[in-house]
Motif scaffolding. Sequence first.
Motif, PDB file in Angstrom:
ATOM      1  N   VAL A 200       0.851  -1.189   0.000  1.00  0.00           N
ATOM      2  CA  VAL A 200       0.000   0.000   0.000  1.00  0.00           C
ATOM      3  C   VAL A 200       0.887   1.239   0.000  1.00  0.00           C
ATOM      4  O   VAL A 200       1.897   1.298   0.713  1.00  0.00           O
ATOM      5  N   ASP A 201       0.506   2.211  -0.797  1.00  0.00           N
ATOM      6  CA  ASP A 201       1.268   3.451  -0.917  1.00  0.00           C
ATOM      7  C   ASP A 201       1.466   4.091   0.461  1.00  0.00           C
ATOM      8  O   ASP A 201       0.511   4.294   1.212  1.00  0.00           O
ATOM      9  N   ASN A 202       2.720   4.415   0.797  1.00  0.00           N
ATOM     10  CA  ASN A 202       3.026   5.036   2.089  1.00  0.00           C
ATOM     11  C   ASN A 202       2.292   6.356   2.282  1.00  0.00           C
ATOM     12  O   ASN A 202       1.974   6.744   3.406  1.00  0.00           O
ATOM     13  N   ASP A 203       2.022   7.054   1.179  1.00  0.00           N
ATOM     14  CA  ASP A 203       1.356   8.357   1.265  1.00  0.00           C
ATOM     15  C   ASP A 203      -0.069   8.255   1.805  1.00  0.00           C
ATOM     16  O   ASP A 203      -0.657   9.252   2.216  1.00  0.00           O
ATOM     17  N   LEU A 204      -0.636   7.042   1.807  1.00  0.00           N
ATOM     18  CA  LEU A 204      -2.006   6.862   2.289  1.00  0.00           C
ATOM     19  C   LEU A 204      -2.079   6.758   3.809  1.00  0.00           C
ATOM     20  O   LEU A 204      -3.159   6.776   4.385  1.00  0.00           O
ATOM     21  N   ASN A 205      -0.893   6.619   4.459  1.00  0.00           N
ATOM     22  CA  ASN A 205      -0.812   6.565   5.929  1.00  0.00           C
ATOM     23  C   ASN A 205      -1.706   5.478   6.520  1.00  0.00           C
ATOM     24  O   ASN A 205      -2.427   5.706   7.495  1.00  0.00           O
ATOM     25  N   ILE A 206      -1.691   4.303   5.899  1.00  0.00           N
ATOM     26  CA  ILE A 206      -2.463   3.164   6.401  1.00  0.00           C
ATOM     27  C   ILE A 206      -1.538   2.277   7.218  1.00  0.00           C
ATOM     28  O   ILE A 206      -0.542   1.763   6.713  1.00  0.00           O
ATOM     29  N   SER A 207      -1.851   2.124   8.504  1.00  0.00           N
ATOM     30  CA  SER A 207      -0.969   1.376   9.412  1.00  0.00           C
ATOM     31  C   SER A 207      -1.445  -0.050   9.666  1.00  0.00           C
ATOM     32  O   SER A 207      -0.795  -0.789  10.398  1.00  0.00           O
TER      33      SER A 207
END
Length: 585
Positions: A308-315
């Motif tokens: 998942v794209d890091n820019d989406l800030n999904i942890s």
Amino acid sequence: MIQNDVLMTIPNATGCYLYYNKDNQIIYVGKAKNIFKRVSSYFKGVHNYKTTKLVREIEKIDYIVVANENEALLLEENLIKKYKPRYNILLADDKKYPYVVIEKKDGDFYYRYIRNYNKLYYRSYGPFPDGSKAREIFYLLERVYPLKRCKLKNQKNPCTYYQLGLCSGACFKEVDEGFYTYNINKADNFFKGNNDDFKIQLTKKMQIAANNLNFEEANYYKSIINSLPGITTKQSVQILDIEKNYDFVTCYSDDKYISIIVLFYQFGVLIYKESFVTELNLESNKDVIFNYLGQLYKRNKKPDLLFVDNDLNISDNKIAGIEVGHTDTKELQQIMNLGRENAIEGINHRYQQEMYTSGKDVLEELKSIAQLKKIPYHIEVFDIANIGDNFVTGGIVVFKNGQPSFSDFRRYNIDIPERDDISRMVYIVKRRYQDLRFIKNAIPDLIIVDGGVGQVNGALKVLKELNLEIDVIGLVKDDKHKTDHIYHPVLKNITLKKDSQLYKKLAMFQDKVHNFSISHYRKRQINSIKSDPLENIKGIGKKTIQKLRESYPNNDSLKNVNIDKLNEIVKNQKLSEKIIKYINK
């Protein structure tokens, strides 16, 4: 309006909530780990326009409690499909991708072309973008690396497929398992992009067909050989671990649409790209992505890892039951960048579609109503974002053929002695075109400024100095900060019908440039708050500040520090003196 006593009846449980309007119609369905907390959040604080509008329409709330979040996701999907609430985003349909699989049955192996994916198949290749390509590959594998073709068993004589070299012969004899292993490995290599052997086998079949004067079949094999690079090709970006399947997901959104891209990698090769673009509604980007992926993988093959794209800030460690990987290598980031570019292009394409249906007519109407020299296929829109005189930002958004050209968007930090918006507009117009005027095809057909007579005349003055002839109009807002009318340097005020396509297009232009410039203004404002006061000292670097803060976390702790002790960290006598002077001051 919903009262607090109604909210207090909602349980702290996992499930779905349903909002009804005064006509008892379901207008929104949502899911939540805690229904009470999620529903209560709608009636607290400040929200965007769409959420505020929704809340005003809510007359009744209902809810359904389920056992876990997976059940909530499934229930939400079914409720949205059933009631089609107008405030919900309608996500993916019941799409089932085509696959080529290998099935093991009674000790023999078969190729199958399927859409109902099942993880129990011995091998699975795909998903593929459309049925025709998948079927073509399926037929080719049967011809080049045959497994068992017919359903016969214990026959005295071989089937026709075996006589044509298209079957293992298990219909009349015992087949050595090595035969299956060899051909399955060859099929694996084909999907890994190693198609040299595949090409050799096809060439042999072409020659045999030609020798038998079967020129139609020979020509078929020739056409397949020529199209091989398009069927399966090694990618410029390879994943090192080719034994696993990886999918990559990213998204891009503006103030109107969200675009989701999923890249499917099999054996280290990109085999398919799924693109989904929809209008933004109430859901956050994270919610849209989670819902979309939940539906996508419910019916299709799950990868070993989902990046998942890091820019989406999904942890989250898992999405749709799939372990989430980390794009911590250059190669993985390169793939994610590819997905991001495709997501941007997805929104560009949506605007292009809008332009083809109504955009050209709108541009022609704008030319007519504003008496422009030509149809404004290339428009640049200017705006100033500021509160007071700090962090003043100029924004420029560019539209080509009625759609945003994101790569041409620009922001400028405005730091000039003049404090009025007209001077600031003059400044960014001059910065924009003083160099651009020498580049071929870079000058727009129309400039739109946020403002009226002052901003328009200021822009025209700059263009005259630069010896440029470009039409300029202004968009004037009303006291509610909404687009009101056009200001034209000759025609003066041009009123538009609020329900016209031209008004909607111009309002969209003005909203987009405002959002673009204000977002950078806010970012600068936040960064200034986050910055360390010591950065105001000339000659001090971030590494030195970082070292200082390890021993002195705030300015108060520095007030009574001994200069010699300070210099042990700074290692610069003059700079240490500056720091003490600054702190005491």
